[in-house]
Design an enzyme around this catalytic site. Structure first.
Site, PDB file in Angstrom:
ATOM      1  N   LYS A 199     -14.711 -21.940  18.103  1.00 25.33           N
ATOM      2  CA  LYS A 199     -15.281 -22.137  16.766  1.00 25.33           C
ATOM      3  C   LYS A 199     -14.269 -21.637  15.728  1.00 25.33           C
ATOM      4  CE  LYS A 199     -19.784 -22.842  18.722  1.00 25.33           C
ATOM      5  NZ  LYS A 199     -21.047 -22.328  19.226  1.00 25.33           N
ATOM      6  N   THR A 244     -16.460 -16.795  21.339  1.00 22.88           N
ATOM      7  CA  THR A 244     -15.844 -18.076  21.693  1.00 22.88           C
ATOM      8  C   THR A 244     -14.467 -18.182  21.043  1.00 22.88           C
ATOM      9  OG1 THR A 244     -16.104 -20.483  21.690  1.00 22.88           O
ATOM     10  CG2 THR A 244     -16.841 -19.349  19.713  1.00 22.88           C
ATOM     11  N   SER A 276     -27.140 -19.489  14.829  1.00 22.41           N
ATOM     12  CA  SER A 276     -26.456 -20.701  14.406  1.00 22.41           C
ATOM     13  C   SER A 276     -27.271 -21.611  13.492  1.00 22.41           C
ATOM     14  CB  SER A 276     -26.058 -21.466  15.660  1.00 22.41           C
ATOM     15  OG  SER A 276     -25.655 -22.748  15.365  1.00 22.41           O
ATOM     16  N   THR A 295     -13.249 -21.899  39.332  1.00 22.27           N
ATOM     17  CA  THR A 295     -12.935 -22.981  38.403  1.00 22.27           C
ATOM     18  C   THR A 295     -11.503 -22.810  37.915  1.00 22.27           C
ATOM     19  OG1 THR A 295     -13.760 -24.169  36.457  1.00 22.27           O
ATOM     20  CG2 THR A 295     -13.798 -21.794  36.326  1.00 22.27           C
ATOM     21  N   THR A 296     -10.848 -23.919  37.627  1.00 24.16           N
ATOM     22  CA  THR A 296      -9.462 -23.870  37.173  1.00 24.16           C
ATOM     23  C   THR A 296      -9.345 -23.084  35.869  1.00 24.16           C
ATOM     24  OG1 THR A 296      -9.049 -25.983  38.236  1.00 24.16           O
ATOM     25  CG2 THR A 296      -7.501 -25.339  36.511  1.00 24.16           C
ATOM     26  N   ARG A 324     -29.625 -38.614  20.918  1.00 25.76           N
ATOM     27  CA  ARG A 324     -28.435 -38.113  20.212  1.00 25.76           C
ATOM     28  C   ARG A 324     -27.370 -39.190  20.100  1.00 25.76           C
ATOM     29  NH1 ARG A 324     -28.738 -32.131  20.445  1.00 25.76           N
ATOM     30  NH2 ARG A 324     -30.478 -31.690  21.830  1.00 25.76           N
ATOM     31  N   THR A 373     -33.494 -28.797  19.053  1.00 27.86           N
ATOM     32  CA  THR A 373     -32.567 -27.754  18.618  1.00 27.86           C
ATOM     33  C   THR A 373     -33.261 -26.803  17.637  1.00 27.86           C
ATOM     34  OG1 THR A 373     -30.790 -29.366  18.883  1.00 27.86           O
ATOM     35  CG2 THR A 373     -30.245 -27.366  17.685  1.00 27.86           C
ATOM     36  N   HIS A 392     -20.766 -17.052  16.504  1.00 31.70           N
ATOM     37  CA  HIS A 392     -20.684 -17.588  15.135  1.00 31.70           C
ATOM     38  C   HIS A 392     -20.145 -16.565  14.150  1.00 31.70           C
ATOM     39  CE1 HIS A 392     -22.419 -21.463  15.987  1.00 31.70           C
ATOM     40  NE2 HIS A 392     -23.198 -20.829  16.846  1.00 31.70           N
ATOM     41  N   SER A 402     -34.589 -10.549  26.085  1.00 37.07           N
ATOM     42  CA  SER A 402     -33.862 -11.609  25.415  1.00 37.07           C
ATOM     43  C   SER A 402     -34.534 -11.975  24.089  1.00 37.07           C
ATOM     44  CB  SER A 402     -33.843 -12.826  26.358  1.00 37.07           C
ATOM     45  OG  SER A 402     -33.196 -13.926  25.784  1.00 37.07           O
TER      46      SER A 402
HETATM   47  C1  LIG Z   1     -21.643 -22.631  20.637  1.00 37.56           C
HETATM   48  C2  LIG Z   1     -22.357 -21.426  21.183  1.00 37.56           C
HETATM   49  C3  LIG Z   1     -22.020 -20.894  22.430  1.00 37.56           C
HETATM   50  C4  LIG Z   1     -21.091 -21.601  23.359  1.00 37.56           C
HETATM   51  O1  LIG Z   1     -19.777 -21.485  22.966  1.00 37.56           O
HETATM   52  P1  LIG Z   1     -18.747 -22.667  23.365  1.00 37.56           P
HETATM   53  O2  LIG Z   1     -17.426 -22.014  23.298  1.00 37.56           O
HETATM   54  O3  LIG Z   1     -18.964 -23.754  22.359  1.00 37.56           O
HETATM   55  O4  LIG Z   1     -19.122 -23.105  24.741  1.00 37.56           O
HETATM   56  C5  LIG Z   1     -22.579 -19.688  22.808  1.00 37.56           C
HETATM   57  N1  LIG Z   1     -23.456 -19.043  22.023  1.00 37.56           N
HETATM   58  C6  LIG Z   1     -23.841 -19.566  20.837  1.00 37.56           C
HETATM   59  C7  LIG Z   1     -24.810 -18.804  20.006  1.00 37.56           C
HETATM   60  C8  LIG Z   1     -23.321 -20.770  20.382  1.00 37.56           C
HETATM   61  O5  LIG Z   1     -23.738 -21.298  19.236  1.00 37.56           O
END
Ligand SMILES: *Cc1c(COP(=O)(O)O)cnc(C)c1O
Length: 419
Positions: free
Chosen positions: A262, A259, A203, A291-292, A36, A377, A231, A151
Site C-alpha cells: 500500500k 504491508t 480501511s 512458498t517461493t 465485481r 465489504t 493502512h 478479535s
Molecule cells: C489490504 C489489507 C491486508 C492485506 O494486505 P496485502 O498486502 O494487500 O495482502 C491486510 N489487512 C488489512 C486491514 C488490509 O486492508
C-alpha cells in the site's frame, strides 16, 4: 425427507454440469448487485494518479481516486531504480522457498529495515499482507497451547481467515469498544494464553483504534497484542512506522503487522516483534515456509521505499493537506462523507444501485475512477465511494472531482448535508 431429496437432486445436477452451477451462482451475484467488475488499467509511471483504461476495443485516460498506493511510492524514482538495479544484479525470481536456496541478501536487508522501522528485535516478510496475517495468526493461534484469540468485530478478512485456520477459540469484541474487550477478557480463564487482534486504521470507515487503551486492557489480563497497521505504515508517525509510532506505543504492541503493497508501493507483508516470536513463526508457519520467496527486486524496492519515507515528510504533509482540502470542498456542497481522523474519505451513497451507477458515470463520462464499495465489504445501506487523495492529486484534479460529484448528486437527487 422431501428437502433432503431436493438437496440430493440439486447435488446431482451440479455434478453433471459444474459450469451451469457456476453460472447460476454468478447470476445470483449479478442480481444482488454484488458482482465485481474490475477496471482494466495501465498505470503511468511518473504520472500518478493517471492511468489508461481499456474497454473492449478502445482506451481512455482516467484519474485514479481510490488507490492504496497512498503516496504514489509505486512510481517513485528511487524505488524504481532500486528495483531495476536488483534485477540487473540478481535476476528476476528468488529461485526457491526461503528454506531451499530462495533467501536472498535483499530479504535480510528488508527485514532489518522493518525491525528498525518498528523498533523491534526482528521482522519476518511474507508474500503479501494477507498471507502475513493468515500465516501468523494461524501459527500463533494453533501452536500456543489452549490459546484464545479476541478479535475486533471489523477485522480484515485475512485476520479472520488466519484465526479460523488456527482453530483456536475465538471471541469477537465490539469494534473499538475497550469496555467490551475488557469484559470479554475478564470472562476467560486467567490462566489461558490470550491474543488481542485488531487494526489501527480501519480501511472502510477510516476510523482509528484506541491503541493505548487496548494495550492497557491486554496488559491487565496478560494478553499478547497483534496490531494490523496495513493502512497506516508509511503514512503515520515521524518515520512512517504507523499510528503506534505516532502515539509512542510501538513497544507496547507484541506483534506489528504491515504491508509493503500500500503506502510503500510495492508488494509483500510482514510482522515485526521479538526475535523469539519471529523465529517461532518462521519455523512453524506453513504459509511462510512452503512458498517461493519474494523476488529480490521487490525486497530491494520495498527497502528503498521504507528508507525514503523514514526521512521524508513531504509526501505525508502534502497528503494531509490534500485530504483536508477534499473534505472541505465536499462540506461546502453538503456532499456527505464519514467524518474520521484518517486519510480515507468515505463518501456515503447508502444505496448499492446508485453507488454502482455513480461510479460508472464518473468513469465513463468524467474520467474519474472510484470503485464502488458495496455489500459484503460494507453493511447493506452503507454503500460508499472510498476516496483516497494522494500528494500527487492536483488542484485541478480536486476541482474536477468535486464538480463531478456535485453534478451527480443533483442528477440522482441524493441527500446532502445541510450546512
Ligand atoms: C489490504 C489489507 C491486508 C492485506 O494486505 P496485502 O498486502 O494487500 O495482502 C491486510 N489487512 C488489512 C486491514 C488490509 O486492508
Amino acid at each position: 425427507m422431501t428437502s433432503s431429496n431436493e438437496q440430493l437432486a440439486s447435488e446431482k445436477e451440479v455434478a453433471v454440469n459444474f459450469d451451469a452451477y457456476f453460472e447460476g451462482e454468478l447470476n445470483r451475484l449479478r442480481k444482488e448487485g454484488n458482482y465485481r467488475i474490475f477496471a482494466d488499467l495501465e498505470r503511468h509511471a511518473g504520472e500518478f494518479p493517471r492511468a489508461t483504461r481499456y474497454t473492449g476495443d478502445t482506451t481512455h485516460e482516467v484519474t485514479v481516486w481510490c488507490s492504496n498506493d497512498y503516496l504514489g511510492m509505486g512510481q517513485n524514482p528511487l524505488v524504481r531504480e532500486a528495483m531495476h538495479a536488483a534485477i540487473e544484479k540478481c535476476g528476476t525470481g528468488a529461485g526457491g522457498t526461503r528454506n531451499i536456496s530462495g533467501t536472498n541478501h535483499y530479504h535480510l536487508l528488508l527485514e532489518a529495515e522493518l525491525a528498525d522501522l518498528h523498533h523491534k528485535e526482528a521482522a519476518l516478510i511474507f508474500t503479501s499482507g494477507y498471507v502475513s496475517n493468515w500465516a501468523s495468526l494461524g501459527t500463533l493461534g494453533s501452536k500456543i497451547p489452549n490459546c484464545v484469540i479476541l478479535s475486533d468485530s471489523l477485522n480484515h478478512a485475512s485476520m479472520i481467515e488466519g484465526i479460523r485456520h488456527s482453530r483456536a477459540d475465538k471471541v469477537i469484541w465490539k469494534h473499538n469498544d475497550v469496555d467490551d474487550l475488557r469484559a470479554k477478557l475478564a470472562a476467560i480463564d486467567p490462566d489461558r494464553p490470550k491474543i488481542v487482534a485488531f487494526e489501527s486504521v480501519y480501511s472502510m470507515d477510516g476510523d482509528i483504534a484506541p491503541i493505548a487503551e487496548i494495550c492497557d486492557a491486554a496488559d491487565e489480563f496478560g494478553a499478547m497484542t497483534y496490531l494490523d497497521e496495513v493502512h497506516a505504515v508509511g503514512l503515520y508517525g515521524p518515520r512512517g512506522g504507523g499510528v503506534a509510532e505516532r502515539e509512542g506505543l510501538m513497544d507496547r504492541v507484541t506483534v506489528i503487522e504491515g504491508t509493503l503493497g500500500k503506502a510503500f508501493g510495492v508488494l509483500g507483508g510482514y510482522i515485526a516483534g521479538s526475535a523469539a516470536m519471529c523465529d517461532f513463526v518462521r519455523s512453524f508457519s506453513s504459509g511462510f515456509i512452503f512458498t517461493t520467496a519474494l523476488p529480490p527486486a521487490i525486497a530491494a524496492g520495498a527497502t528503498a521505499s521504507i528508507r525514503h519515507l523514514k526521512e521524508s515528510q513531504i509526501e505525508r504533509d502534502l497528503q494531509k493537506e490534500r485530504v483536508a482540502l477534499v473534505r472541505a470542498r465536499f462540506d461546502a456542497l453538503g456532499i456527505p462523507h464519514m467524518d474520521n481522523p484518517s486519510h480515507i474519505i468515505p463518501v456515503m451513497v447508502n444505496d448499492p444501485v446508485h453507488c454502482r451507477n455513480i461510479s460508472d458515470i464518473l468513469l465513463d463520462q468524467y474520467g474519474i475512477y472510484i470503485q464502488p464499495i458495496n455489500y459484503p465489504t460494507v453493511p447493506k445501506g452503507t454503500e460508499r465511494l472510498r476516496i483516497t487523495p494522494s500528494p500527487l492529486h492536483t488542484d485541478e484534479d480536486i476541482d474536477h472531482l468535486v464538480q463531478a460529484l456535485n453534478e451527480l448528486w443533483s442528477q440522482c437527487a441524493l441527500a446532502r448535508n445541510v450546512a
